[in-house]
Each structure stands twice: as structure tokens, then as C-alpha cells.
Design an enzyme around this catalytic site. Structure first.
Site, short mmCIF file in Angstrom:
data_model
loop_
_atom_site.label_atom_id
_atom_site.label_comp_id
_atom_site.label_asym_id
_atom_site.label_seq_id
_atom_site.Cartn_x
_atom_site.Cartn_y
_atom_site.Cartn_z
N LYS A 80 0.91 -1.35 -0.10
CA LYS A 80 0.10 0.01 -0.14
C LYS A 80 0.91 1.48 0.10
CE LYS A 80 -2.04 -1.64 4.04
NZ LYS A 80 -1.30 -2.90 4.15
N ARG B 223 11.61 -6.22 4.92
CA ARG B 223 11.53 -4.71 4.78
C ARG B 223 12.31 -3.94 5.89
NH1 ARG B 223 5.58 -2.18 5.57
NH2 ARG B 223 5.80 -3.29 7.37
N ARG C 232 -0.77 -10.51 12.33
CA ARG C 232 -1.26 -9.43 11.63
C ARG C 232 -1.94 -10.05 10.35
NH1 ARG C 232 3.98 -6.24 10.37
NH2 ARG C 232 2.52 -4.94 8.92
N ARG D 292 -10.12 -0.53 8.15
CA ARG D 292 -9.93 -1.81 8.34
C ARG D 292 -10.68 -2.84 8.82
NH1 ARG D 292 -3.89 -0.73 8.69
NH2 ARG D 292 -2.85 -2.55 8.57
N ARG E 113 10.82 -2.26 11.45
CA ARG E 113 9.87 -2.11 12.24
C ARG E 113 9.59 -3.30 13.26
NH1 ARG E 113 4.61 -0.45 8.47
NH2 ARG E 113 3.79 -1.72 9.94
P1 AP5 Z 1 4.75 -1.68 1.85
O1 AP5 Z 1 4.45 -0.88 0.65
O2 AP5 Z 1 5.53 -1.29 2.98
O3 AP5 Z 1 3.62 -2.48 2.16
P2 AP5 Z 1 2.23 -1.93 3.31
O4 AP5 Z 1 1.22 -2.55 2.34
O5 AP5 Z 1 2.21 -0.61 3.11
O6 AP5 Z 1 2.57 -2.69 4.21
P3 AP5 Z 1 2.34 -2.22 5.87
O7 AP5 Z 1 3.10 -3.29 6.79
O8 AP5 Z 1 2.83 -1.07 6.09
O9 AP5 Z 1 0.95 -2.39 6.23
P4 AP5 Z 1 0.02 -2.71 7.51
O10 AP5 Z 1 -1.35 -2.76 6.90
O11 AP5 Z 1 0.27 -4.14 8.23
O12 AP5 Z 1 0.72 -1.77 8.40
P5 AP5 Z 1 0.25 -0.47 8.81
O13 AP5 Z 1 1.33 0.41 9.01
O14 AP5 Z 1 -0.87 0.15 8.25
O15 AP5 Z 1 5.66 -3.24 1.16
C1 AP5 Z 1 6.05 -4.08 1.90
C2 AP5 Z 1 7.40 -4.59 1.66
O16 AP5 Z 1 7.39 -5.23 0.29
C3 AP5 Z 1 8.56 -3.34 1.27
O17 AP5 Z 1 9.85 -3.94 1.69
C4 AP5 Z 1 8.46 -3.17 -0.15
O18 AP5 Z 1 9.67 -2.70 -0.54
C5 AP5 Z 1 7.94 -4.40 -0.88
N1 AP5 Z 1 7.33 -4.36 -1.91
C6 AP5 Z 1 6.15 -3.54 -2.06
N2 AP5 Z 1 5.75 -3.64 -3.37
C7 AP5 Z 1 6.38 -4.74 -4.01
C8 AP5 Z 1 6.35 -5.41 -5.20
N3 AP5 Z 1 5.19 -4.84 -6.29
N4 AP5 Z 1 7.23 -5.90 -5.61
C9 AP5 Z 1 8.28 -6.44 -4.91
N5 AP5 Z 1 8.34 -5.91 -3.53
C10 AP5 Z 1 7.55 -5.07 -3.02
O19 AP5 Z 1 -0.51 -0.77 10.30
C11 AP5 Z 1 0.49 -1.15 11.35
C12 AP5 Z 1 -0.43 -1.33 12.41
O20 AP5 Z 1 -1.05 -0.20 13.04
C13 AP5 Z 1 -1.52 -2.19 12.47
O21 AP5 Z 1 -0.92 -3.80 12.63
C14 AP5 Z 1 -2.63 -1.95 13.47
O22 AP5 Z 1 -2.08 -2.12 14.89
C15 AP5 Z 1 -2.32 -0.45 13.53
N6 AP5 Z 1 -3.25 0.27 12.65
C16 AP5 Z 1 -3.11 0.90 11.36
N7 AP5 Z 1 -4.27 1.33 10.83
C17 AP5 Z 1 -5.26 0.93 11.65
C18 AP5 Z 1 -6.64 0.83 11.63
N8 AP5 Z 1 -7.32 1.48 10.60
N9 AP5 Z 1 -7.32 0.30 12.61
C19 AP5 Z 1 -6.80 -0.27 13.64
N10 AP5 Z 1 -5.48 -0.17 13.97
C20 AP5 Z 1 -4.61 0.22 12.93
#
Ligand code: AP5
Length: 215
Positions: free
Chosen positions: A13, A127, A171, A88, A160
Site C-alpha cells: 500500500k 522490509r 497481523r 480496516r 519495524r
Molecule cells: P509496503 O509498501 O511497506 O507494504 P504495506 O502494504 O504498506 O505494508 P504495511 O506493513 O505498512 O501495512 P500494514 O497494513 O500492516 O501496516 P500499517 O502501518 O498500516 O511494502 C512491504 C515490503 O514489500 C517493502 O519492503 C517493499 O519494498 C516490498 N514491496 C512492495 N511492493 C512490492 C512489489 N510490487 N514487488 C516487490 N516488492 C514489493 O499498520 C500497522 C499497525 O497499526 C496495524 O497492525 C495496527 O495495529 C495499527 N493500525 C493501522 N491502521 C489501523 C486501523 N485503521 N485500525 C486499527 N489499527 C490500525
């Protein structure tokens, strides 16, 4: 442009949002980044959220909805936004519908980034992120030129806390249980756009440009 980037942890994302931002200057609103910045600043919200995040659980809906309602009222979001990591849960999606109704705004698309769990585990364990500017790296696909140092700002590049394999698995199970039902929710509204998340890092941008050309 008003879109939601939906998808499992590690689906890409944040990566896809970076490609879109380079072309369309809309607000990139990431709930994960907002929470992490609250943790860094030591706010009460951050202290409460950290416990859930470190365990791979979702932060309670009421906290997230209040935070997002405030964020969506800011000026830059009125011009357009990409929501990354929100909603979410079905409760968050319903709350978002209400907020947008009040603002007399509609979503253009909900992009569903589709990826298998095993691919996610591989990606997230490798990552790394810059602690200062948030630039995303990958030890296999996109390492920083100098280990541990951000190419963009010279900041520390780190893993992270929630990118350890046991927390990633938690997760993923939370995603399947609480977030995946949104695919059906937005499918019924006719605005869901599935995109293969294992393709290029600008796959979503390309799909959005194609949609625009066909409109
Ligand atoms: P990346 O782009 O970082 O992936 P992402 O989908 O953004 O992953 P996140 O881990 O950030 O998502 P998440 O939803 O778990 O975490 P968030 O921070 O929102 O890519 C990942 C890796 O893959 C990178 O190394 C990249 O280089 C590689 N990559 C990407 N695309 C690629 C491709 N096409 N080909 C090859 N490699 C590729 O949330 C964290 C925590 O916050 C949650 O667990 C929860 O506790 C809390 N939280 C956040 N939002 C909420 C909510 N709305 N409600 C409740 N709790 C919440």
C-alpha cells in the site's frame, strides 16, 4: 482523486502510494504512519496504540475513527486523498461513509491489492524503513546503497518492531478475520478494483490512469 488502498500487511500500500503521489499531489493518509508518529512523539494516543501494534492487533475502532475524522477535515484532504490502512473493519468503513456523506464527498475507487500470505511474510521480514523520512527499503529487492543509512535523507534505516515473523502471522490472521470482509462491502458498492500486488510498484497508478482514460 479519492481512493482507498486496501490489502494485507505488506501488500504494498505504501509503495504504490509513493508512485501515485509522484504523479498526483493528493494527501497520502496512512493510519499506520500517523500512529507511529504519535508513538515517536510520546503522545497518549501513541502510548495506547503501541501495545496493540506490537502485538499485531488492531487499535480500537473509536480511537482510529476519531483520529481519521480530524485528519479528513484538514484542508489538504478536501482536495483529494489516498487512504492507506483505513478502513480496516466494517465499523470503520461505515464511519467513513458517514464522514464523507457529511462532507458531501464520494470515493472514486477502492483498490484491493491481492497477494498470498507467504509472499507477505517474505516481503515484511526483509522490509526496512527510514526512521526519519519513512522511505521504504527491502533487503532483497531494494536495499539502501549503504546498509542502515537512508539514500534520501541519511536517516537510520531500521526494521519495524511489528515486522518479526510471529507478529506478521498475527497481523495476517487479523487481516483475514476483520479487514477482508471489506472486499465484499465495497464490491457491493461497485467501486472495488482488484490489482495484482506482486506486479510492478506502479501497478495501481497504471490502473487508475487507464480508468481515467476510459471515463
Ligand atoms: P509496503 O509498501 O511497506 O507494504 P504495506 O502494504 O504498506 O505494508 P504495511 O506493513 O505498512 O501495512 P500494514 O497494513 O500492516 O501496516 P500499517 O502501518 O498500516 O511494502 C512491504 C515490503 O514489500 C517493502 O519492503 C517493499 O519494498 C516490498 N514491496 C512492495 N511492493 C512490492 C512489489 N510490487 N514487488 C516487490 N516488492 C514489493 O499498520 C500497522 C499497525 O497499526 C496495524 O497492525 C495496527 O495495529 C495499527 N493500525 C493501522 N491502521 C489501523 C486501523 N485503521 N485500525 C486499527 N489499527 C490500525
Amino acid at each position: 482523486m479519492r481512493i482507498i488502498l486496501l490489502g494485507a500487511p505488506g501488500a504494498g500500500k505504501g509503495t504504490q502510494a509513493d508512485s501515485i503521489k509522484a504523479k498526483y499531489p493528493v494527501a497520502h493518509i496512512s493510519t499506520g504512519d500517523m500512529l507511529r508518529s504519535n508513538i515517536k512523539e510520546g503522545t497518549e494516543l501513541g502510548r495506547n496504540a503501541e501495545v496493540y501494534m506490537d502485538a499485531g492487533k488492531l487499535v480500537p475502532d473509536d480511537v482510529i475513527i476519531a483520529m481519521m475524522e480530524r485528519r479528513l477535515m484538514e484542508d489538504d484532504a478536501k482536495e483529494g486523498f489516498m487512504l492507506d490502512g483505513f478502513p480496516r473493519t466494517i465499523a470503520q468503513a461505515k464511519a467513513l461513509d458517514e464522514i464523507l456523506d457529511k462532507m458531501k464527498l464520494k470515493l472514486d475507487a477502492v483498490v484491493d491489492l491481492v497477494i498470498e500470505d507467504d509472499a507477505v511474510v517474505g516481503r515484511l521480514t526483509s522490509r526496512r524503513v527510514c526512521r526519519q523520512c519513512g522511505e521504504i527499503y527491502n533487503t532483497v529487492m531494494k536495499p539502501s546503497s549503504k546498509e542502515g543509512v537512508c539514500d534520501k535523507c541519511g536517516g537510520d534505516v531500521v526494521q519495524r518492531d511489528d515486522d518479526k515473523e510471529d507478529v506478521i502471522r498475527k497481523r495476517l490472521s487479523v487481516f483475514h478475520e476483520q479487514t477482508a470482509p471489506l472486499i465484499d462491502y465495497y464490491g457491493k458498492q461497485g467501486i472495488l478494483v482488484p490489482v495484482d500486488a506482486t506486479g510492478e510498484k506502479d501497478a495501481v497508478l497504471k490502473v487508475l490512469e487507464q480508468k481515467k482514460a476510459n471515463a
